[in-house]
Design a protein around this motif. Structure first.
Motif, PDB file in Angstrom:
ATOM      1  N   UNK A  40       0.861  -1.181   0.000  1.00 25.94           N
ATOM      2  CA  UNK A  40       0.000   0.000   0.000  1.00 25.94           C
ATOM      3  C   UNK A  40       0.897   1.232   0.000  1.00 25.94           C
ATOM      4  N   UNK A  41       0.833   2.038  -1.052  1.00 31.84           N
ATOM      5  CA  UNK A  41       1.751   3.155  -1.245  1.00 31.84           C
ATOM      6  C   UNK A  41       0.972   4.462  -1.354  1.00 31.84           C
ATOM      7  N   UNK A  42       1.373   5.440  -0.553  1.00 31.53           N
ATOM      8  CA  UNK A  42       0.723   6.762  -0.607  1.00 31.53           C
ATOM      9  C   UNK A  42       1.662   7.759  -1.275  1.00 31.53           C
ATOM     10  N   UNK A  43       1.269   8.214  -2.460  1.00 34.18           N
ATOM     11  CA  UNK A  43       2.062   9.221  -3.183  1.00 34.18           C
ATOM     12  C   UNK A  43       1.462  10.590  -2.882  1.00 34.18           C
ATOM     13  N   UNK A  44       2.225  11.445  -2.217  1.00 33.15           N
ATOM     14  CA  UNK A  44       1.694  12.764  -1.867  1.00 33.15           C
ATOM     15  C   UNK A  44       1.665  13.675  -3.094  1.00 33.15           C
ATOM     16  N   UNK A  45       0.627  14.489  -3.158  1.00 32.17           N
ATOM     17  CA  UNK A  45       0.497  15.437  -4.276  1.00 32.17           C
ATOM     18  C   UNK A  45       1.303  16.707  -3.976  1.00 32.17           C
ATOM     19  N   UNK A  46       2.541  16.513  -3.532  1.00 30.22           N
ATOM     20  CA  UNK A  46       3.365  17.658  -3.125  1.00 30.22           C
ATOM     21  C   UNK A  46       4.396  18.043  -4.176  1.00 30.22           C
ATOM     22  N   UNK A  47       4.477  17.281  -5.255  1.00 31.04           N
ATOM     23  CA  UNK A  47       5.455  17.607  -6.298  1.00 31.04           C
ATOM     24  C   UNK A  47       4.733  17.707  -7.639  1.00 31.04           C
ATOM     25  N   UNK A  48       5.285  18.476  -8.585  1.00 32.30           N
ATOM     26  CA  UNK A  48       4.660  18.598  -9.901  1.00 32.30           C
ATOM     27  C   UNK A  48       4.522  17.253 -10.610  1.00 32.30           C
ATOM     28  N   UNK A  49       5.377  16.281 -10.240  1.00 30.97           N
ATOM     29  CA  UNK A  49       5.370  14.979 -10.919  1.00 30.97           C
ATOM     30  C   UNK A  49       4.393  13.987 -10.302  1.00 30.97           C
ATOM     31  N   UNK A  50       3.712  14.369  -9.222  1.00 28.73           N
ATOM     32  CA  UNK A  50       2.959  13.392  -8.421  1.00 28.73           C
ATOM     33  C   UNK A  50       1.951  12.557  -9.221  1.00 28.73           C
ATOM     34  N   UNK A  51       1.170  13.185 -10.080  1.00 26.21           N
ATOM     35  CA  UNK A  51       0.150  12.429 -10.823  1.00 26.21           C
ATOM     36  C   UNK A  51       0.789  11.438 -11.783  1.00 26.21           C
ATOM     37  N   UNK A  52       1.893  11.856 -12.393  1.00 28.34           N
ATOM     38  CA  UNK A  52       2.622  10.952 -13.287  1.00 28.34           C
ATOM     39  C   UNK A  52       3.215   9.790 -12.492  1.00 28.34           C
ATOM     40  N   UNK A  53       3.702  10.092 -11.295  1.00 29.01           N
ATOM     41  CA  UNK A  53       4.264   9.056 -10.416  1.00 29.01           C
ATOM     42  C   UNK A  53       3.186   8.035 -10.041  1.00 29.01           C
ATOM     43  N   UNK A  54       1.990   8.525  -9.710  1.00 33.78           N
ATOM     44  CA  UNK A  54       0.871   7.617  -9.385  1.00 33.78           C
ATOM     45  C   UNK A  54       0.577   6.709 -10.577  1.00 33.78           C
ATOM     46  N   UNK A  55       0.512   7.293 -11.762  1.00 33.10           N
ATOM     47  CA  UNK A  55       0.207   6.507 -12.976  1.00 33.10           C
ATOM     48  C   UNK A  55       1.260   5.429 -13.213  1.00 33.10           C
ATOM     49  N   UNK A  56       2.527   5.760 -12.988  1.00 40.11           N
ATOM     50  CA  UNK A  56       3.615   4.784 -13.173  1.00 40.11           C
ATOM     51  C   UNK A  56       3.535   3.677 -12.126  1.00 40.11           C
ATOM     52  N   UNK A  57       3.398   4.082 -10.860  1.00 41.68           N
ATOM     53  CA  UNK A  57       3.378   3.087  -9.773  1.00 41.68           C
ATOM     54  C   UNK A  57       2.161   2.166  -9.864  1.00 41.68           C
ATOM     55  N   UNK A  58       1.050   2.703 -10.379  1.00 50.17           N
ATOM     56  CA  UNK A  58      -0.185   1.907 -10.485  1.00 50.17           C
ATOM     57  C   UNK A  58      -0.006   0.722 -11.423  1.00 50.17           C
TER      58      UNK A  58
END
Length: 204
Positions: A40-58
């Motif tokens: 279970x991984x929580x990616x914080x929306x604190x960086x400009x890359x966050x949404x892209x990071x979520x998409x990659x990790x998903x």
């Protein structure tokens, strides 16, 4: 099919709270965490890359990826569109709570006192992030809150370390803890991440 937030909270004793600056780091980090037993991984929306990071990790097999630092319904929609399977917020507003309930997305809103918890209960919520855990009074404060709210369960986050996590997890009202110690910001050392994840996964 969305899992209930309780199921997500019981999946692993520690939810890594991730602040990732580079999308290229997303998969190696997620793979290292899953290999160590933290899924279970929580990616914080604190960086400009966050949404892209979520998409990659998903896309990493075995990873249940959620978005943290969700402040409003727009954040929630963007995070879900990127592939987030649960939502974590530092606080609780009626608007965000209703948006999460309407979308039937597992939601872990932040609470720090009895008023926050009662506002959540009014919305039909009973699983919360206790935040900022140490600054809001630590384990003593959480135990005091757990008294009058016997059915509530928490994921304390904020100031929890590898050394203090076990004490928090020993409290019956705590289902898991959130921690940023597992993946420090900076250059990615996947072997170190996996070792830290294995240690954390063994804390239950």
């Amino acid at each position: 099919m969305m899992q209930p937030v309780e199921t997500i909270m019981r999946t692993a004793p520690v939810i890594p709270v991730l602040v990732v600056d580079e999308p290229a780091d997303a998969r190696p980090i997620a793979e290292a965490l899953v290999a160590g037993g933290l899924t279970v991984l929580e990616v914080t929306l604190r960086t400009p890359a966050a949404l892209e990071v979520i998409a990659e990790m998903a896309q990493v097999e075995g990873a249940i990826v959620g978005a943290g630092t969700v402040l409003n319904a727009r954040d929630l929609e963007r995070a879900m569109a990127a592939g987030a399977r649960f939502i974590v917020s530092p606080g609780l507003t009626d608007a965000l709570g209703r948006a999460a309930i309407d979308r039937q997305v597992p939601f872990l809103p932040g609470v720090a006192n009895a008023g926050d918890i009662m506002r959540g209960l009014d919305l039909g919520l009973d699983r919360f992030k206790f935040f900022p855990a140490e600054a809001a009074g630590g384990l003593k404060a959480l135990k005091a809150l757990a008294g009058p709210f016997g059915d509530i369960r928490f994921c304390p986050t904020g100031g929890i370390t590898a050394d203090s996590a076990a004490q928090w997890l020993a409290e019956p009202a705590v289902l898991c803890v959130g921690g940023s110690w597992i993946v420090p910001r900076g250059p990615v050392d996947t072997a170190a991440i996996t070792r830290a994840a294995q240690a954390a996964a063994g804390l239950r």
